[in-house]
Scaffold this motif. Structure first.
Motif, short mmCIF file in Angstrom:
data_model
loop_
_atom_site.label_atom_id
_atom_site.label_comp_id
_atom_site.label_asym_id
_atom_site.label_seq_id
_atom_site.Cartn_x
_atom_site.Cartn_y
_atom_site.Cartn_z
N VAL A 16 0.66 0.42 -4.52
CA VAL A 16 0.50 1.87 -4.45
C VAL A 16 1.83 2.50 -4.07
O VAL A 16 2.48 2.05 -3.13
CB VAL A 16 -0.57 2.23 -3.39
CG1 VAL A 16 -0.76 3.74 -3.32
CG2 VAL A 16 -1.88 1.54 -3.69
N GLY A 17 2.24 3.55 -4.75
CA GLY A 17 3.43 4.31 -4.36
C GLY A 17 4.69 3.50 -4.40
O GLY A 17 4.85 2.59 -5.21
N SER A 46 0.83 -1.21 0.00
CA SER A 46 0.00 0.00 0.00
C SER A 46 0.86 1.26 0.00
O SER A 46 0.37 2.35 0.26
CB SER A 46 -0.94 -0.01 1.21
OG SER A 46 -0.20 -0.05 2.41
N GLY A 47 2.15 1.11 -0.31
CA GLY A 47 3.05 2.26 -0.40
C GLY A 47 3.77 2.53 0.90
O GLY A 47 4.01 1.63 1.69
#
Length: 98
Positions: free
Chosen positions: A96-97, A53-54
């Motif tokens: 993500v990210g 999720s980053g």
């Protein structure tokens, strides 16, 4: 003989979010194996239902005096760019990210 190292992000409660410790561990891993002749590649994957999720912003130290390159995430990016072997992300869910 040649080999491939499988590295799994294992923080499923936070969707494998990267924290400073993980960035530092990955930098240390890349440094330790870069000259290992029997290792051809590293595959990075996530455990659970997310790849990552980053960045885990809740656990990162922010300091106006530290440049982005000198932060753990920046050191990881620089180490990854300089890594002389194949580095693959086996994305097993949302990513993500960084």
């Amino acid at each position: 003989k040649s080999s491939i190292a499988l590295v799994a992000l294992n923080r499923p409660r936070v969707k494998n979010a990267f924290n400073d410790e993980e960035y530092t561990d990955l930098v240390n891993l890349l440094s330790a194996v870069q000259n290992e002749k029997s290792l051809n590649a590293i595959v990075l994957t996530g455990s659970g239902d997310y790849f990552s999720s980053g960045a885990d912003l809740s656990s990162m130290a922010f300091d106006d005096e530290t440049s982005i390159i000198d932060a753990p995430s920046g050191r990881f990016m620089m180490a990854l760019l300089a890594f002389p072997k194949v580095f693959v992300a086996a994305v097993n869910g949302p990513a993500v990210g960084i």
